[in-house]
Design an enzyme around this catalytic site. Structure first.
Site, short mmCIF file in Angstrom:
data_model
loop_
_atom_site.label_atom_id
_atom_site.label_comp_id
_atom_site.label_asym_id
_atom_site.label_seq_id
_atom_site.Cartn_x
_atom_site.Cartn_y
_atom_site.Cartn_z
N CYS A 152 13.35 10.75 7.31
CA CYS A 152 13.10 10.24 8.45
C CYS A 152 14.37 10.72 9.10
O CYS A 152 14.66 10.87 10.44
CB CYS A 152 12.66 8.99 8.73
SG CYS A 152 13.82 7.70 7.78
N GLY A 170 6.91 4.92 8.34
CA GLY A 170 6.16 6.18 8.57
C GLY A 170 6.15 6.95 9.62
O GLY A 170 7.16 6.84 10.43
N SER A 171 5.23 7.72 10.25
CA SER A 171 5.08 8.35 11.27
C SER A 171 5.02 7.46 12.57
O SER A 171 4.44 6.46 12.52
CB SER A 171 3.96 9.50 11.36
OG SER A 171 2.96 8.83 11.68
N THR A 172 5.53 7.87 13.71
CA THR A 172 5.58 7.26 14.83
C THR A 172 3.98 7.07 15.35
O THR A 172 3.74 6.13 15.88
CB THR A 172 6.38 7.99 15.86
OG1 THR A 172 7.72 7.88 15.51
CG2 THR A 172 6.27 7.18 17.46
N GLU A 173 3.20 8.07 15.23
CA GLU A 173 1.90 8.08 15.38
C GLU A 173 1.24 6.84 14.53
O GLU A 173 0.44 6.22 15.47
CB GLU A 173 1.29 9.29 15.09
CG GLU A 173 -0.24 9.32 15.62
CD GLU A 173 -0.99 10.79 15.20
OE1 GLU A 173 -2.14 10.88 15.38
OE2 GLU A 173 -0.31 11.58 14.74
N GLU A 187 9.64 16.41 15.62
CA GLU A 187 9.92 16.03 14.12
C GLU A 187 8.96 16.98 13.18
O GLU A 187 7.79 17.14 13.45
CB GLU A 187 9.75 14.56 13.89
CG GLU A 187 10.10 14.42 12.36
CD GLU A 187 9.93 12.80 12.10
OE1 GLU A 187 10.74 12.31 11.45
OE2 GLU A 187 8.88 12.13 12.53
N LYS A 217 1.04 -1.17 -0.17
CA LYS A 217 0.09 -0.06 0.05
C LYS A 217 0.90 1.26 0.03
O LYS A 217 1.28 1.59 1.02
CB LYS A 217 -0.93 0.04 1.45
CG LYS A 217 -2.28 0.67 1.03
CD LYS A 217 -2.15 2.03 0.82
CE LYS A 217 -1.90 2.93 1.94
NZ LYS A 217 -2.07 4.61 1.81
N GLY A 240 2.66 4.21 13.39
CA GLY A 240 3.24 3.42 13.61
C GLY A 240 2.51 2.56 14.78
O GLY A 240 2.44 1.30 14.98
N GLU A 293 9.81 1.30 10.91
CA GLU A 293 10.79 2.26 10.69
C GLU A 293 9.98 3.76 10.73
O GLU A 293 9.43 4.11 9.76
CB GLU A 293 11.49 2.03 9.30
CG GLU A 293 12.81 2.80 9.20
CD GLU A 293 12.52 4.23 8.57
OE1 GLU A 293 12.53 5.17 9.41
OE2 GLU A 293 12.60 4.26 7.32
#
Length: 494
Positions: free
Chosen positions: A297, A241-244, A397, A188, A246, A263
């Site tokens: 990143c 992608g983003s930590t959120e 970030e 995706k 993730g 990651e």
């Protein structure tokens, strides 16, 4: 019209593109579409399917059927040969793939073209790994004539979700190791940059990849991405992608206890020691954060500078930033392209304002601009001085071309403050002292530490983060472990 512009008009003229499921190019089950627009000028490039849960389910079913069927009969040599054919085709079409990235997400064409060693290297590295997978015979202490051994087996169906900031590299980094190990893939891509991924999928299909081994479902993260993460037919999720996001992926994956590699984001520190070679260090430190307009990143967005050289460093950094040219990425002279979207530009603008509100000194940049003839989302390369560790711009970030410069008194001070973050993706050190280099590199809490350089990534070297920057590794032989199961076999030879 330049050569790049003429080719751009040929590649994408607003026509509709379909997604790949089970070897067929399809529209979304819902019939809905998403517009793909050039972030530099707003031009409509194409429309793509707005896939959802039904499309993900069809893709997972196809991937499972391929995994248990034709793909399972491919030998390691055949998988290697296929990956090498794909590498040859990707190399032959490299300029068009790079131009597609430039149009779809804004990366300057010169930066796209320079990624060839990395991307082609990944395809060929994993092709080599396809014939190097092996288990072990193990001496056991069980009574009798007992032989014990291990075999490595492909995990199954891999769900891969990638962001928009590096479509070619991001997709190959997910697909190639899966194919090398014998897994199948449902990918995706980001709804904001899917065109290059679809082009790459067509190349792979034309190189002889069996139906269902690679499926690409375009759509929104909240719909198609969420359905993929939660799908019970997926054995592993590989997410960048983003930590959120993730966190949400990890929660969704718990339904069938699927494996997860993440990651995620970072707030990477770069430490510029007083003995650093400034002529070499300053351009590298600047582009550690400004490359790809900060949309990366591993951006080195916190620059710790020895107090004795702070004024000199700030002066040269500002000169470097002011010399960077903004514009449409198809112009070979452009250094920084646009941000991906109006939403991302507005987000970065909010950090620019907050930095000033909290007392940081704006050294250069700090504004949204519109280069002549364009209508995209451009932010000047920005440097803040007088930044303290507790300021928002030093903690969060930003994902934009924004650098916070923080003075330090001694290497221990820099080390302590560099590690005072929930992230741990990357870090950089500039020094001529070998002892200082070793000491800082060993004690920085990051998945990658570069010394007297930055942004180096090689297929043979593992890459990934610690703490809130994620877990798991991409690259190197460690990456193959993410796609393999280990089976123990016991044989009584009496």
């Amino acid at each position: 019209m330049t050569g790049w512009a003429a080719r751009a008009a040929e590649l994408y003229d607003g026509r509709h593109r379909r997604m790949l499921i089970d070897g067929e190019w399809r529209d979304a089950a819902s019939g809905e579409v998403i517009e793909a627009r050039d972030p530099a000028d707003g031009r409509l490039l194409a429309t793509i399917p707005k896939g959802g849960a039904a499309d993900i389910d069809a893709a997972v079913t196809a991937a499972r059927r391929a995994f248990e069927g034709p793909w399972s009969r491919f030998t390691p040599f055949e998988r290697q040969a296929l990956l090498l054919r794909i590498a040859e085709r990707v190399e032959a079409e490299w300029q068009d793939l790079c131009l597609s990235d430039t149009l779809d997400m804004g990366m300057p064409i010169q930066r796209s073209l320079a990624n060839s060693r990395r991307v082609l290297g990944m395809l060929r590295f994993y092709a080599g790994q396809a014939v190097a997978i092996h288990g072990h015979t193990i001496a056991n202490s069980f009574p009798g004539e007992i032989v014990s051994m291990t075999v490595r087996e492909p995990l199954g169906v891999v769900g891969a979700i990638i962001p928009w900031n590096a479509p070619i590299a991001g997709s190959v980094w997910k697909i190639a190791p899966a194919l090398a190990t014998g897994c199948t893939v449902v990918l995706k891509p980001s709804e904001e940059a899917s065109l290059t991924v679809l082009r790459l999928a067509r190349i792979m299909q034309e190189c002889g990849l069996p139906d269902g081994v690679l499926n690409v479902v375009t759509g929104l993260g909240a719909d198609a991405g969420a359905a993929l993460a939660a799908h019970p037919g997926i054995d592993r999720i590989a997410f960048t992608g983003s930590t959120e996001t993730g966190r949400a992926i990890a929660r969704a994956a718990g339904g069938n206890i699927k494996r997860v590699s993440l990651e995620l984001g970072g707030k990477s520190p770069v430490i510029l020691c007083r003995d650093a070679d400034l002529d070499r260090a300053i351009p590298v430190a600047a582009m550690a954060v400004f490359a790809n307009s900060g949309q990366i990143c591993i951006a080195g967005s916190r620059l710790f500078v020895a107090r004795e050289i702070e004024d000199e460093v700030l002066s040269h950094l500002a000169d470097h930033a002011r010399g960077l040219r903004l514009g449409h990425g198809i112009d070979p002279e452009v250094d920084l392209g646009p941000l991906i979207s109006a939403r991302q530009a507005a987000r970065v603008e909010s950090y620019l304002q907050r930095g000033q509100d909290e007392g940081a000194r704006l050294l250069t940049g700090g504004a949204r601009v519109t280069p002549e003839g364009l209508a995209g989302h451009f932010i000047q390369p920005t440097i803040f001085a007088g930044v303290s560790d507790d300021m928002t711009i030093a903690r969060e970030e930003i994902f934009g071309p924004v650098l916070s410069v923080l003075p330090f008194d001694d290497p221990e001070d820099a080390l302590r403050r560099a590690n005072a973050t929930p992230y741990g993706l990357a870090a950089g050190v500039f020094t001529r002292d070998l002892g200082t280099a070793h000491k800082l590199a060993q004690r920085l809490r990051a998945g990658t530490v570069w010394v007297n350089m930055y942004h180096a990534i090689d297929p043979a070297v593992p890459f990934g983060g610690v703490r809130m920057s994620g877990h798991g590794r991409e690259g190197g032989t460690e990456h193959l472990d993410e796609f393999l199961d280990t089976k123990a076999i016991w044989i009584n030879t009496d």
